[in-house]
Design an enzyme around this catalytic site. Sequence first.
Site, short mmCIF file in Angstrom:
data_model
loop_
_atom_site.label_atom_id
_atom_site.label_comp_id
_atom_site.label_asym_id
_atom_site.label_seq_id
_atom_site.Cartn_x
_atom_site.Cartn_y
_atom_site.Cartn_z
CG ASP A 24 -1.02 4.41 2.46
OD1 ASP A 24 -0.57 5.19 1.61
OD2 ASP A 24 -2.13 4.58 3.02
CG HIS A 72 -2.73 8.36 -1.53
ND1 HIS A 72 -3.90 7.65 -1.67
CD2 HIS A 72 -2.26 8.05 -0.29
CE1 HIS A 72 -4.14 6.95 -0.57
NE2 HIS A 72 -3.16 7.18 0.28
CG ASP A 98 -7.98 0.33 5.45
OD1 ASP A 98 -8.76 1.29 5.58
OD2 ASP A 98 -6.78 0.47 5.16
CB SER A 158 -6.33 2.39 -0.49
OG SER A 158 -5.04 2.82 -0.13
CG ASP A 203 -2.08 0.94 1.09
OD1 ASP A 203 -1.95 1.97 0.40
OD2 ASP A 203 -3.14 0.66 1.67
#
Length: 776
Positions: free
Chosen positions: A454, A644, A279, A218, A166
Site C-alpha cells: 500500500d 483507495h 500504523d 486501513s 495492505d
Amino acid sequence: MKLTALIVLAAGVLAAVNPSVPTTGQQNRFRALPRGSNLAISPVDGAEFLAGQHFDISIELHSETAIASLDNLSFTINGKDVAQVFDAKPFVSNYNSTYYANTKSQILKASTKFNVARVSLRNIALPASGDYQIELKAGSEKVSATWSVKGSSTRKVKNAILFIGDGMAPSMISAARYISRNTKFGKFQNGDGFLNMEHFDAMGKIATNGIDSIITDSANSAAAYASGHKGWVNTLNVYADTTTKDQLDDPKVEVLAEVIRRVRPGMCIGVVSTASIVDATPAAVFGHTRSRGQGQILVDQAINGFRHLTQANSSQNIWTVSGEPMPWGPAIKPDVLLGGGGEWFTGADALNGTDYYKVFADAGYKVAHDKDELSAITEGPVLGIFTAGHMDTWFDREVEKVNLKINGNSGPKLDKTSATNQPGLEAMTLKAIEIMEKKCADGYFLMSEAAAIDKAMHPMDYDRGLADLLEFDRTLAAVRALPSAKDTAIFLTADHAQGYDVYGSVDLEYFRSASNDDSIGADGKPQTPLSSDFHAEQRNAVGVYESSGWVDNVLDEFGLPTKFRDSRFRLAGGKVDGPTHVENFEFKTPANKTNPLSRNPSSAVDKSGVRSTSVYGADPHDSVKGNGLARSGVLPASSSSSVHTLQAVDLYCYGPVAKSCGRFMDNTELFFLIADALGLGDKPDAVAPAPVDCPVVNSPSAVNPAPVNPTASNSAAYNPPTASANVAPIAPATTSNGAYVAPSVKPSVKPSATNLYSSAASVSAGFVAVAFALLM
C-alpha cells in the site's frame, strides 16, 4: 407495464423509509443517526457480537435549535430496562459540535452547529447467543435496533494467522503473477504455476466499506477484522461519536486479541508489520481510538492497555488519566511486536516524552533494532522496532541498499542514523512464530502485514508495490512449510484495494526512443501533428489486445524480483485515480526522503495562499529527458498521491475452516471466522430468549439524570458501579489455561469446547444464568 412501474416504485418507497439505510450524500451530521431521527445509539442497528464480547454503549440526542436533553430517556433490551440488564453506571455529558451540511460548505468552511446530550455505559457484555431488541425513547424521538450475539463451535485449530496485504487488489495479485511466473503456451498450470496464495484451500470475497463511507481506509477496515464491527474512516475499534476534542471517549468494542487474553491467557499474540507497528493495520490488533494518528497513545495501549488519557493543552505533549472513567479489560501486551515506528517509542513525540523502549524492557521484553539483533533473540516476549517510521520496501532493503542512506534520520533510536539493516517480512514472521511456539503451549494468534504494498501504491510506485507483494507470497510459502502449519488456520486478505490495473504491455525501447514532440514521427522525420500534446509516438509503444505481448519475467536465478531495470517489455498499468503526474513506465528512483523511500509523483505548484490548500502538479523527477505521458489529475487538487478504491478484495483460507470462506461477505465476518476456528466466545451453547412484548417504560433515575450544563463537557459526576443484589458484575475469566490438546474424537461426535481444549475458559455459569433469567 404500469403494474411493473408501480411495483418498482413501491419497492423504492419501502427501501427509502428504512431508518437504518444510510442517508445519501457526501457529508452527514452523524452516520449513526437513523434516517429522520435526532436520536442514535452505538453500537448501531445490525451490530453483531461474539458471545461475551465486551463493548461500550453511547446514546446521542442532537438538536440544532435548542439544548438537547435525555432526562426522559427510556432504554430497554428485550423489553427489560437497561438497568436490570447491565450493572454499569451511566455517564452523562452535554456539548456543542459542528458539521458540514454538504461538500461545498466544507470547502467554504461554513459549518453548522448542533447540541448533543449523551449517555454512555462502559465495559458491558451479552454472554448468550441470539437476537436482542433495543428500544430507545427520548421525548418525541424513538429508535429501534437489533443486535445479534453469536457463539462459537468447538476449537478446531491450535493457531490462527491473519495475513494482510495492505491495499492488495485482486488485479495486483494478477499483475504479480504475470511478472514472476512463466506460462507454457499461455497456461500457468503447465508453466511455473500460480502464486502461493492462489494454492490455498478456498477463496472468497470481502466488501471493505465502513459505516460512514463507501471508501475505507486501513484503520476501520482492519478494525472490522479485529472486532467484527464496521467503523468510520480513521477509527480503530470504536464507534465514532460527535465529540471533537476527545479522541478516546468513543464507545469501544473488544478485539480478538483482548478476547484471547480474557478467556484464553495461555495463548500467545503476535503482531508483525513492515509499517510502523502503530500504523492503522497493526494497531487494529490492540488499539482503541477515534484517530489512528495517535501513535503515542497506541504505543501506550500496547503495553498498558486502554486508559482514558486527555490533554489539558493540545499543543503540549502532556497526557493524564482524567475525565469520564472508562473501565476496560487487561492490556494485551503482545508476546511479539515487530515493525517500524521508533518515533512513537522515544523522543519528543513519545507519550509524555517517555522512553518506551525502557518501559518494554522493564516489562521483560527483549528489544531489537536491526535484523541481526532480532535473529539473535531466541525467547520472548520480543519488541523489535527497526525504523523511525515505516520500514522500507523490499527492493531498497535487499537490492538497492544504497538508497537507504538517502534518509539520514530513519534509525529507530532517533539518533540521526540511517536504518540500513532492516529485516524483511519473511524473517520477522518466522521469528514471531518461533518465539511464540516456544513460549505458549496453548497456541498463538498472529497478524502479519505486508504494509509496503500500500505504501508504494499510493505514490504509484508500482514496481516496488509488486515486489513487496511477491515478498508477501514467499512468506506464505515459508509459513506453510513449517510443521505447525497442520495445526494452523491461515487467513489471507487485504484491508482494502488500490485502484491499480493493467491494460496492456509497453515496449520500453520504443517508448524511450520515441519523441515526446508530436511534430516528429517514428522515423525521426518532421510530420504535421494532430495536436500539440497528443504524444502519439510514445502512446504507440503501448500494446493492447493482440499487441499486448508477454512481458519479461523479473525474477533472477534465486527466484527474487531483482530484474525490474532489465526489462524491456513491461506491464502497461496505472491507477484509476491520482494527482497530475507523468508516466514513463520506468522503474523509479526515490526522489526524496520519503518514508518509505519511493517515487514522488507530484509536488506543490501553488502555495500562494489564494486557495485554502496547496495545488499539486506533476513532479519533474518522473520525466526522463522530457519523455513521459502527461496524466491529468482526477482527485481534489490538494491531493498529492493516489487513494483507495471501492472494489472487493480476495480472501484466501487454508486449514480446517477453509470451507467457510468460499463466499462473498462483509469484512466484519472475518472476525467470526477466526474466533470460530479458535473456539472463542463465552458459552457458545447458551441461547438468548425471545424478546418479550411489553410496553416501553421510563428508566430509573440512574439513567435519567438531571439536565446538565451544555457548555461543560462531561459535567455530570461519575459514581463507581456497585454490585446489585440480583446481577453479578461481568469480570474476566480467571481460570488458568492448560496446554492445547489436539482433537481425538470421531468426526460424527460433536464435542464441547471444554473437553477437548482445556483453555476454553468462559465467564462463570452463575453470571450466564443470571443474565439469561433477566432477559426472559
